[in-house]
Design a protein around this motif. Structure first.
Motif, PDB file in Angstrom:
ATOM      1  N   VAL A   1      -0.726 -12.774  47.228  1.00 60.05           N
ATOM      2  CA  VAL A   1       0.689 -12.935  46.876  1.00 60.05           C
ATOM      3  C   VAL A   1       1.254 -14.066  47.749  1.00 60.05           C
ATOM      4  CG1 VAL A   1       0.985 -10.495  46.240  1.00 60.05           C
ATOM      5  CG2 VAL A   1       1.528 -11.219  48.577  1.00 60.05           C
ATOM      6  N   PRO A   2       2.380 -14.668  47.344  1.00 59.46           N
ATOM      7  CA  PRO A   2       2.914 -15.789  48.129  1.00 59.46           C
ATOM      8  C   PRO A   2       3.378 -15.360  49.527  1.00 59.46           C
ATOM      9  CG  PRO A   2       3.894 -15.725  45.932  1.00 59.46           C
ATOM     10  CD  PRO A   2       3.133 -14.442  46.105  1.00 59.46           C
ATOM     11  N   PHE A   3       3.276 -16.286  50.476  1.00 63.09           N
ATOM     12  CA  PHE A   3       3.851 -16.083  51.803  1.00 63.09           C
ATOM     13  C   PHE A   3       5.246 -16.705  51.768  1.00 63.09           C
ATOM     14  CE2 PHE A   3       4.372 -17.310  56.345  1.00 63.09           C
ATOM     15  CZ  PHE A   3       4.460 -16.010  56.819  1.00 63.09           C
ATOM     16  N   LEU A   4       6.260 -15.925  52.115  1.00 63.75           N
ATOM     17  CA  LEU A   4       7.647 -16.364  51.905  1.00 63.75           C
ATOM     18  C   LEU A   4       8.299 -16.907  53.169  1.00 63.75           C
ATOM     19  CD1 LEU A   4       8.688 -13.316  49.682  1.00 63.75           C
ATOM     20  CD2 LEU A   4       8.152 -15.618  48.887  1.00 63.75           C
ATOM     21  N   GLY A   5       7.576 -16.856  54.296  1.00 63.20           N
ATOM     22  CA  GLY A   5       8.130 -17.494  55.481  1.00 63.20           C
ATOM     23  C   GLY A   5       8.061 -16.666  56.744  1.00 63.20           C
ATOM     24  N   GLU A   6       8.217 -17.392  57.879  1.00 64.32           N
ATOM     25  CA  GLU A   6       8.246 -16.775  59.214  1.00 64.32           C
ATOM     26  C   GLU A   6       9.687 -16.773  59.705  1.00 64.32           C
ATOM     27  OE1 GLU A   6       6.007 -19.413  61.738  1.00 64.32           O
ATOM     28  OE2 GLU A   6       4.112 -18.420  61.292  1.00 64.32           O
ATOM     29  N   ILE A   7      10.136 -15.641  60.213  1.00 65.58           N
ATOM     30  CA  ILE A   7      11.476 -15.576  60.812  1.00 65.58           C
ATOM     31  C   ILE A   7      11.283 -15.348  62.310  1.00 65.58           C
ATOM     32  CG2 ILE A   7      13.725 -14.419  60.777  1.00 65.58           C
ATOM     33  CD1 ILE A   7      12.957 -15.447  57.991  1.00 65.58           C
ATOM     34  N   PRO A   8      11.779 -16.256  63.146  1.00 64.23           N
ATOM     35  CA  PRO A   8      11.567 -16.082  64.591  1.00 64.23           C
ATOM     36  C   PRO A   8      12.342 -14.896  65.173  1.00 64.23           C
ATOM     37  CG  PRO A   8      12.864 -18.062  64.154  1.00 64.23           C
ATOM     38  CD  PRO A   8      12.482 -17.492  62.820  1.00 64.23           C
ATOM     39  N   LEU A   9      11.921 -14.508  66.333  1.00 62.15           N
ATOM     40  CA  LEU A   9      12.608 -13.456  67.082  1.00 62.15           C
ATOM     41  C   LEU A   9      13.608 -14.154  68.002  1.00 62.15           C
ATOM     42  CD1 LEU A   9      12.486 -10.398  68.092  1.00 62.15           C
ATOM     43  CD2 LEU A   9      10.961 -11.243  69.829  1.00 62.15           C
ATOM     44  N   VAL A  10      14.868 -13.980  67.732  1.00 61.91           N
ATOM     45  CA  VAL A  10      15.889 -14.555  68.615  1.00 61.91           C
ATOM     46  C   VAL A  10      16.943 -13.494  68.862  1.00 61.91           C
ATOM     47  CG1 VAL A  10      15.642 -17.009  68.014  1.00 61.91           C
ATOM     48  CG2 VAL A  10      17.112 -15.554  66.657  1.00 61.91           C
ATOM     49  N   LYS A  11      17.493 -13.542  70.066  1.00 61.61           N
ATOM     50  CA  LYS A  11      18.428 -12.490  70.433  1.00 61.61           C
ATOM     51  C   LYS A  11      19.661 -12.519  69.532  1.00 61.61           C
ATOM     52  CE  LYS A  11      20.646 -10.331  74.348  1.00 61.61           C
ATOM     53  NZ  LYS A  11      21.983 -10.359  73.771  1.00 61.61           N
ATOM     54  N   SER A  12      20.043 -13.725  69.075  1.00 61.28           N
ATOM     55  CA  SER A  12      21.284 -13.821  68.292  1.00 61.28           C
ATOM     56  C   SER A  12      21.210 -13.004  67.008  1.00 61.28           C
ATOM     57  CB  SER A  12      21.608 -15.276  67.964  1.00 61.28           C
ATOM     58  OG  SER A  12      20.621 -15.806  67.118  1.00 61.28           O
TER      59      SER A  12
ATOM     60  N   GLN B   1       0.772 -14.275  57.076  1.00 60.74           N
ATOM     61  CA  GLN B   1       0.134 -15.218  56.148  1.00 60.74           C
ATOM     62  C   GLN B   1      -1.216 -14.663  55.671  1.00 60.74           C
ATOM     63  OE1 GLN B   1       0.925 -19.068  57.430  1.00 60.74           O
ATOM     64  NE2 GLN B   1       0.785 -19.689  55.288  1.00 60.74           N
ATOM     65  N   LYS B   2      -1.943 -14.073  56.638  1.00 60.99           N
ATOM     66  CA  LYS B   2      -3.252 -13.509  56.295  1.00 60.99           C
ATOM     67  C   LYS B   2      -3.094 -12.343  55.306  1.00 60.99           C
ATOM     68  CE  LYS B   2      -6.591 -11.500  59.044  1.00 60.99           C
ATOM     69  NZ  LYS B   2      -6.976 -11.188  60.410  1.00 60.99           N
TER      70      LYS B   2
END
Ligand code: ATP
Ligand code: MG
Length: 362
Positions: free
Chosen positions: A301-312, A293-294
């Motif tokens: 520019v726009p922040f397009l999102g957070e994607i978590p860390l998941v094993k799947s 985000q920073k």
């Protein structure tokens, strides 16, 4: 009471498209108005089927008819779309090219590119995906297509490569043309020719979005693609660590160079936090919080999102079925939201490039 078409247009002239900051009538987004007594129906032509503001715009239209014409009116809104374009992408029939890039390797470009392409297709768009990573192609494994070989066909007297269709999108990877057990020593001009062929010699048909999974860094392939095909915009993938953020800045710097000049659609932060499958509400920001985000705000520019860390995610990559197709939970939501934000930024960028007029579609 008699409702007229003019009244409907006047009422909807009060509804603003929140991104484009103009009313729907000026933007030429209202079509097929039909009135029968108190029954009013019309179509709203959005700039992308993946519009995150779809429900909001529909509600605003209903409210406008009720407020400016009559509460008694029975309103039926057909929300539809025609994806916009701003310039010739150099690939006939392809409206927008979206490059997925990063400075650093292994941050999740291929994962983001695959799930972005599938997220756009899920909304109803026509989508293609090119895996342009000559040195480490990922699409064959991520889509369960190892060993697949595209067919060639003759179209208008020219031989064309037929992209492989899987999960509703069209795919080409440099990996479909090489033997994974026989590493090819690529030289500069060969790389450039091979990559251009994926665009020029393939029968892509009509596409709303062609997503490009780029190799890490800023090399020959980036330069070839951006200088040969007018790329609509780049999505920058980073992880939250400082070293990844610093490399992401370098990646952005390349796109902003005058000779390249590709607009940045925004920043996606991958592996933002760890979530255990059994405790999806628990978020552990193991690499620090808010870095992506920073970076987006520093670059404006726009922040397009957070994607978590998941094993799947990594399991699904290996299993040949991308995450967005597998579960109906936190990951699918994260990728679907991201795809909508990217589509939104493409539409905004197209509208800006076209100036103040109505939305042009080709
Ligand atoms: N959010 C995530 N959670 C868990 N695993 C992930 C996530 N994102 C990516 N991965 C895994 O991390 C590895 C690297 O991801 P990916 O191949 O998408 O990165 P990349 O940036 O394309 O790498 P390269 O620079 O080599 O092209 C893969 O095994 C992938 O499945
Ligand atoms: Mg990759």
């Amino acid at each position: 009471m008699i409702i007229t078409k003019e009244q409907v247009l006047q009422a909807l002239g009060n509804v603003e498209e929140p991104d484009l900051k103009k009313d729907l009538v000026t933007l030429n987004m209202i079509q097929d108005i039909h009135i029968e007594g108190l029954n009013v129906s019309f179509s709203v032509i959005l700039t992308t089927p993946a519009c995150p503001l779809k429900a909001l715009i529909e509600n605003a239209c209903r409210n406008a008819i009720s407020h400016f014409i009559s509460k008694e009116a029975v309103v039926s809104v057909n929300m539809t779309s025609r994806v916009t374009t701003q310039k010739n992408t150099g690939v006939p029939g392809v409206k927008n090219i979206i490059a997925v890039a990063s400075g650093k390797g292994g941050v999740g470009k291929s994962t983001v590119a695959a799930n972005l392409a599938l997220g756009l297709a899920k909304s109803g768009a026509k989508v293609g995906l090119i895996d342009a990573d000559i040195y480490g192609p990922s699409v064959p494994i991520m889509f369960g297509l190892e060993g697949a070989r595209p067919q060639a066909s003759v179209v208008d007297g020219k031989t064309r490569i037929e992209p492989i269709e899987k999960y509703g999108i069209k795919l080409l990877s440099i990996g479909f043309f090489t033997d994974p057990n026989q590493p090819v020593p690529w030289r500069g001009p060969m790389v450039s020719t091979a990559v251009k062929q994926l665009f020029n010699d393939a029968d892509w048909g009509e596409l709303d979005y062609l997503v490009i999974d780029l190799p890490p860094g800023t090399g020959d392939i980036h330069i070839t693609i951006t200088q040969t095909f007018p790329v609509t915009g780049a999505v920058i993938v980073t992880t939250p660590q400082n070293v990844a953020l610093a490399d992401a800045k370098k990646g952005v710097g390349m796109f902003m160079m005058p000779a390249i000049n590709v607009p940045i659609l925004g920043v996606v932060e991958n592996m933002s936090y760890f979530t255990p499958a059994e405790l999806p509400d628990n978020k552990y920001y193991i690499f620090g919080k808010g870095g992506g985000q920073k970076l987006a705000s520093q670059l404006d520019v726009p922040f397009l999102g957070e994607i978590p860390l998941v094993k799947s995610i990594s399991d699904s990559g290996d299993a040949g079925i991308p995450t967005i197709l597998q579960e109906d939970g936190v990951m699918t939501k994260a990728f679907t939201d991201m795809a909508q934000r990217v589509a939104q930024q493409v539409a905004i960028s197209n509208a800006k490039a076209l100036g103040n007029g109505a939305i042009a579609t080709v």
